[in-house]
Design an enzyme around this catalytic site. Structure first.
Site, short mmCIF file in Angstrom:
data_model
loop_
_atom_site.label_atom_id
_atom_site.label_comp_id
_atom_site.label_asym_id
_atom_site.label_seq_id
_atom_site.Cartn_x
_atom_site.Cartn_y
_atom_site.Cartn_z
N ARG A 101 -5.00 9.16 -5.29
CA ARG A 101 -4.96 10.12 -4.18
C ARG A 101 -5.15 11.56 -4.61
O ARG A 101 -5.78 12.34 -3.90
CB ARG A 101 -3.62 9.97 -3.43
CG ARG A 101 -3.52 8.71 -2.61
CD ARG A 101 -2.16 8.54 -2.00
NE ARG A 101 -2.03 7.27 -1.29
CZ ARG A 101 -0.92 6.60 -1.18
NH1 ARG A 101 0.21 7.07 -1.72
NH2 ARG A 101 -0.88 5.45 -0.55
N CYS A 131 1.74 6.32 3.71
CA CYS A 131 2.06 6.00 5.11
C CYS A 131 2.87 7.10 5.80
O CYS A 131 2.73 7.31 7.01
CB CYS A 131 2.81 4.67 5.18
SG CYS A 131 4.30 4.56 4.18
N SER A 161 10.15 -1.27 5.93
CA SER A 161 8.92 -1.94 5.52
C SER A 161 8.07 -1.07 4.62
O SER A 161 7.16 -1.56 3.94
CB SER A 161 8.11 -2.39 6.74
OG SER A 161 7.81 -1.30 7.58
N HIS A 256 7.46 4.67 10.95
CA HIS A 256 8.05 5.89 10.44
C HIS A 256 8.08 6.95 11.54
O HIS A 256 7.18 7.02 12.38
CB HIS A 256 7.23 6.45 9.27
CG HIS A 256 7.29 5.65 8.02
ND1 HIS A 256 8.20 4.64 7.81
CD2 HIS A 256 6.54 5.72 6.87
CE1 HIS A 256 8.02 4.13 6.60
NE2 HIS A 256 7.02 4.77 6.02
#
Length: 357
Positions: A101, A131, A161, A256
């Protein structure tokens, strides 16, 4: 020969891989062959994609023969080893891990925000953001394009998760231990009921919130907090943007949420912000507190957009907005954004049979 690019899904048997196969079956079919790749122990399994059963093949160099685009939904260390191999075999890699990234030669892409970046990929790799970043960045990108972002303060409320299957299994196991009890009313009673097995979390997550996600970094910051800071800067093209982040794990399975305090270059209005958010691709504005309407994980889970509510102008700063955002961390936060990036690359192939000259 269909003229459509061949796609490989690496990590097809994982949690994100399972969501990816659903998404590939739901979106416009721009693919020729879809090849499913996973570890050797998963080879031979058959998984459904586009209404067909496809056999999983083992992750080897030969598995990438003839592949035009390879989506990686695997741990960082697997991507670090295998993404360059896939790229060397001629595939454009879209990587969902954290391995590349912040590599300056790897674009970090959110199609609603910086789709142009996908074309500059010297290493043959395109990275998908974390995420948590993805849960807010589509809405922020739309506001930044109009108002010019100059400072960001964020608190996250992250679903279990995000820590993988182990996170989900841990919360479900802890829920079974406390259900129907009076626990949560005395110091340490939840901890005693849960015991030492807190799974991937440093503290019990049931009947609790845990102000930590990721691993320890310098000066007490967590890796998850640094990802949000660094990735937001890169995606928005603001390398010196002041960003402060606190990441918190909450007892939610998937989706989220974040509170966002965003300061802009000049004075902003709530009406102007609402208009931008209501028309921004990939954003749903859900904001009527008088009617009890605002996004929550219970309603957002399983959906693709970033949901935004509680839009307010800061009480003491006419250049700042306060927002509450929710995004499914397995869909837009992982699989969907990866699929969207891959579709951008696939558009370059339109009318061609292969990337190979």
């Amino acid at each position: 020969m269909t003229g459509k690019p061949t796609l490989a899904v690496v990590g097809a048997t994982g949690a994100v891989g399972a969501v990816m196969l659903q998404i590939l079956s739901q979106r416009a079919d721009v693919w020729g062959e879809i090849r499913l790749i996973a570890s050797r122990r998963s080879a031979g399994r058959k998984l459904a994609v586009r209404g067909e059963e496809v056999e999983v093949v083992a992750l080897t160099e030969d598995a990438f023969d003839g592949v035009d685009i390879a989506m990686f939904d695997v741990p960082d260390e697997v991507s670090a080893e295998w993404a360059p191999i896939a790229a060397a075999r001629g595939a454009v890699v879209v990587d969902n891990s954290g391995a590349f990234r912040m590599d300056p030669d790897v674009p970090l892409v959110v199609p609603e925000v910086n789709p142009h970046a996908v074309r500059s990929r010297p290493r043959g790799i395109v990275a998908n953001p974390n995420c948590t970043t993805l849960s807010m960045i589509v809405a922020l990108g739309a506001l930044h394009a109009e108002f010019g972002l100059r400072e960001l303060v964020v608190s996250s409320y992250q679903a279990v998760s995000g820590a993988g299957r182990a996170g989900v299994e841990t919360l479900r196991a802890q829920l079974s231990l406390v259900a129907g009890t009076e626990l949560g009313t005395k110091p340490g009673d939840v901890r005693r009921a849960v015991g030492d097995d807190t799974g991937p979390f440093p503290e019990p997550v049931v009947l609790n919130v845990v102000p930590w996600a990721g691993s320890l970094r310098e000066d007490g910051w967590s890796s998850e907090e640094m990802k949000v800071r660094d990735e937001s800067r890169k995606i928005l093209g603001l390398p010196k943007l002041p960003v402060a982040v606190t990441c918190v794990r909450v007892p939610v399975i998937t989706t989220h949420s974040l509170t966002v305090h965003a300061r802009f270059q000049g004075e902003v209005t709530v009406d102007g912000a609402r208009e931008i958010l209501a028309t921004a691709p990939g954003v749903v504005l859900c904001d009527d507190p008088a009617a009890g309407e605002f996004p929550t994980p219970a309603d957002v889970v399983g959906t693709d957009p970033t949901w935004v509510g509680r839009v307010r102008r800061a009480l003491d700063d006419p250049t700042a907005l306060e927002l509450f955002v929710c995004g499914d961390n397995l869909r837009k936060g992982a699989a969907l954004n990866t699929a969207q990036i891959a579709e951008l690359v696939a558009a370059e192939f339109r009318g061609e049979v292969s990337t190979r000259g």
